[in-house]
Design a protein around this motif. Structure first.
Motif, PDB file in Angstrom:
ATOM      1  N   GLU A 227       0.591  -1.270  -0.021  1.00 11.10           N
ATOM      2  CA  GLU A 227      -0.167  -0.177  -0.153  1.00 11.10           C
ATOM      3  C   GLU A 227       0.740   1.315  -0.031  1.00 11.10           C
ATOM      4  O   GLU A 227       1.924   1.146   0.400  1.00 11.10           O
ATOM      5  CB  GLU A 227      -0.840   0.130   1.275  1.00 11.10           C
ATOM      6  CG  GLU A 227      -2.115  -1.090   1.239  1.00 11.10           C
ATOM      7  CD  GLU A 227      -3.277  -0.703   0.396  1.00 11.10           C
ATOM      8  OE1 GLU A 227      -3.264   0.413   0.016  1.00 11.10           O
ATOM      9  OE2 GLU A 227      -4.058  -1.464   0.529  1.00 11.10           O
TER      10      GLU A 227
ATOM     11  N   HIS B 162     -10.124  -2.720  -2.978  1.00 13.64           N
ATOM     12  CA  HIS B 162      -9.063  -1.899  -3.060  1.00 13.64           C
ATOM     13  C   HIS B 162      -9.503  -0.286  -3.598  1.00 13.64           C
ATOM     14  O   HIS B 162      -8.603   0.501  -4.118  1.00 13.64           O
ATOM     15  CB  HIS B 162      -7.967  -2.190  -4.218  1.00 13.64           C
ATOM     16  CG  HIS B 162      -7.406  -3.529  -3.966  1.00 13.64           C
ATOM     17  ND1 HIS B 162      -6.976  -3.792  -2.723  1.00 13.64           N
ATOM     18  CD2 HIS B 162      -7.438  -4.614  -4.533  1.00 13.64           C
ATOM     19  CE1 HIS B 162      -6.460  -4.970  -2.679  1.00 13.64           C
ATOM     20  NE2 HIS B 162      -6.915  -5.656  -3.902  1.00 13.64           N
TER      21      HIS B 162
ATOM     22  N   SER C  71      -6.888   3.013  -3.136  1.00 12.25           N
ATOM     23  CA  SER C  71      -5.856   2.502  -2.611  1.00 12.25           C
ATOM     24  C   SER C  71      -4.756   2.692  -3.670  1.00 12.25           C
ATOM     25  O   SER C  71      -5.234   3.059  -5.144  1.00 12.25           O
ATOM     26  CB  SER C  71      -5.893   0.953  -2.351  1.00 12.25           C
ATOM     27  OG  SER C  71      -6.388   0.495  -1.344  1.00 12.25           O
TER      28      SER C  71
END
Length: 211
Positions: free
Chosen positions: A162, A191, A194
């Protein structure tokens, strides 16, 4: 049924995505390219559009009715391209975006490999970071993808990091990046928000193995 618009559909990662999505009857593809001759394949039922993402008005029209946009773009004006994509998505009411960028935009690559990467592609990182910042400041449901150096291995083998975590390996296959993208296309709730680094586990080193 998920309607997916692929920007830069002739790109080497996008080709794997196009082929993978072609086998799923729940996905309908629209493929935007500057040059249709670059398309490796044209799946049955896919719509091919010739255009430039910097033409925001035309891009907005192409986005109408789409559920998700996947951008596989390159160039020395990635910030401009990203802003056009954002504006077109706002105009067309599309929220979900997957956007491929590059490793190193956050200075997240540590050690000797990080120094080598900055020397190798440092001039390009500014415009990729500009794109990331524009997308991150938007209200879109985005996922940014930051691949390691790409190879053509016919394998799916990857790990994710990440934003804010050190990048790990040096290489990853284009097929692996495409697998991540297809996974998100099939489940767009994954996600969201992200910025994902993606590399092959165990590929740590001072530089990519093929360099």
């Amino acid at each position: 049924m998920t309607n997916v618009l692929i920007l830069g559909a002739g790109g080497q990662i996008a080709r794997w995505v196009v082929d993978g999505a072609a086998g799923d009857p729940s996905i309908t593809q629209t493929l935007l390219v500057r040059d249709p001759a670059r398309l490796r394949s044209r799946p049955a039922g896919a719509r091919v559009v010739t255009g430039d993402v910097r033409d925001t008005e035309a891009l907005s029209a192409t986005m109408a009715g789409q559920d998700l946009v996947y951008a596989n773009l390159t160039g020395d004006d990635m910030g401009e391209q990203a802003r056009s994509v954002i504006a077109a998505m706002h105009a067309s009411g599309v929220k979900r975006l997957i956007f491929v960028l590059a490793l190193g935009i956050y200075d997240e690559v540590p050690g000797a490999f990080g120094a080598w990467n900055r020397q190798a592609i440092g001039s390009a990182l500014v415009t990729f970071r500009e794109a990331a910042d524009a997308i991150g400041a938007s209200d879109l449901a985005y996922t940014l993808v930051r691949p390691a150096w790409l190879d053509d291995a016919d394998e799916v083998d990857y790990e994710l990091t990440e934003k804010g975590e050190p990048f790990k390996g040096t290489v990853v296959s284009r097929k692996s990046v495409a697998d991540l993208i297809l996974t998100i296309i099939l489940d767009p709730t994954l996600h969201v928000g992200s910025s994902l680094g993606i590399d092959k586990p165990g590929s740590e080193g001072d530089r990519p193995s093929f360099m």
